[in-house]
Design a protein around this motif. Structure first.
Motif, PDB file in Angstrom:
ATOM      1  N   GLU A   3      20.429 -41.164  -0.833  1.00  0.00           N
ATOM      2  CA  GLU A   3      20.783 -40.846  -2.212  1.00  0.00           C
ATOM      3  C   GLU A   3      19.565 -40.363  -2.995  1.00  0.00           C
ATOM      4  O   GLU A   3      19.646 -39.417  -3.775  1.00  0.00           O
ATOM      5  N   VAL A   4      18.442 -41.020  -2.797  1.00  0.00           N
ATOM      6  CA  VAL A   4      17.205 -40.615  -3.464  1.00  0.00           C
ATOM      7  C   VAL A   4      16.788 -39.227  -2.998  1.00  0.00           C
ATOM      8  O   VAL A   4      16.411 -38.368  -3.800  1.00  0.00           O
ATOM      9  N   MET A   5      16.890 -38.990  -1.690  1.00  0.00           N
ATOM     10  CA  MET A   5      16.536 -37.686  -1.135  1.00  0.00           C
ATOM     11  C   MET A   5      17.376 -36.570  -1.745  1.00  0.00           C
ATOM     12  O   MET A   5      16.852 -35.528  -2.136  1.00  0.00           O
ATOM     13  N   TYR A  33       7.124 -42.406   3.517  1.00  0.00           N
ATOM     14  CA  TYR A  33       6.918 -41.459   4.616  1.00  0.00           C
ATOM     15  C   TYR A  33       8.253 -40.907   5.114  1.00  0.00           C
ATOM     16  O   TYR A  33       8.411 -39.715   5.333  1.00  0.00           O
ATOM     17  N   SER A  34       9.225 -41.782   5.308  1.00  0.00           N
ATOM     18  CA  SER A  34      10.531 -41.374   5.816  1.00  0.00           C
ATOM     19  C   SER A  34      11.244 -40.466   4.823  1.00  0.00           C
ATOM     20  O   SER A  34      11.848 -39.466   5.209  1.00  0.00           O
ATOM     21  N   LEU A  35      11.194 -40.814   3.542  1.00  0.00           N
ATOM     22  CA  LEU A  35      11.826 -40.009   2.509  1.00  0.00           C
ATOM     23  C   LEU A  35      11.232 -38.610   2.479  1.00  0.00           C
ATOM     24  O   LEU A  35      11.951 -37.617   2.362  1.00  0.00           O
ATOM     25  N   ALA A  36       9.934 -38.515   2.603  1.00  0.00           N
ATOM     26  CA  ALA A  36       9.287 -37.205   2.607  1.00  0.00           C
ATOM     27  C   ALA A  36       9.765 -36.374   3.790  1.00  0.00           C
ATOM     28  O   ALA A  36       9.973 -35.173   3.669  1.00  0.00           O
ATOM     29  N   LYS A  37       9.976 -37.007   4.930  1.00  0.00           N
ATOM     30  CA  LYS A  37      10.483 -36.262   6.084  1.00  0.00           C
ATOM     31  C   LYS A  37      11.886 -35.732   5.802  1.00  0.00           C
ATOM     32  O   LYS A  37      12.187 -34.574   6.064  1.00  0.00           O
ATOM     33  N   PHE A  38      12.753 -36.578   5.267  1.00  0.00           N
ATOM     34  CA  PHE A  38      14.111 -36.139   4.995  1.00  0.00           C
ATOM     35  C   PHE A  38      14.146 -34.981   4.012  1.00  0.00           C
ATOM     36  O   PHE A  38      14.896 -34.041   4.181  1.00  0.00           O
TER      37      PHE A  38
END
Length: 135
Positions: A3-5, A33-38
């Motif tokens: 949702e944030v992504m 880190y994971s959010l940046a990848k998504f």
């Protein structure tokens, strides 16, 4: 995180000149880190994350998710960590910073600080200003 992504992606599409920074505290660094990848996966032509600040955090790919740090090659990283942090030792934060494949703006060990945000407040404020100034 999805949702944030999607929210970040919508903001970037509507306001393309808006800079996006991700801040992760403690285990939230892994989420950052994971959010940046998504967000990078949605549109490879548009880097969404302009910078990352980790606070007393860590990232271990083999234990948490299957996302490599190399995905953040364009996002500058700044890390703040208390030297007296016994929850996540400063050596763990330093090792995570060292394995990061993108631009590094600095690893800031804070003397006499533990894992609490109160003791890290001044370093966090200075780091956020530096991150925004240098990206």
């Amino acid at each position: 995180a999805i949702e944030v992504m999607l929210g970040i992606y919508a903001i970037q599409k509507k306001y393309p000149t808006t800079k996006i920074y991700v801040v992760g505290y403690s285990t939230g660094a892994t989420i950052a880190y994971s959010l940046a990848k998504f967000t990078r996966r949605l549109d490879e032509n548009m880097p969404v994350i302009n910078g990352i600040l980790t606070i007393g955090g860590f990232y271990h790919d083999e234990k948490y998710h299957n996302y490599g740090l190399e995905v953040l090659e364009g996002a500058p990283l700044l890390a703040v960590h208390g030297i007296k942090d016994y929850n996540i030792p400063v050596e763990v934060g330093q090792a995570s910073y060292n394995q990061y494949g993108g631009p590094k703006l600095g690893f800031i060990p804070v003397p006499f600080a533990d894992h609490s945000l109160t003791q890290l407040k001044s370093a966090i404020n200075q780091s956020l200003k530096a991150l925004m100034k240098n990206t």
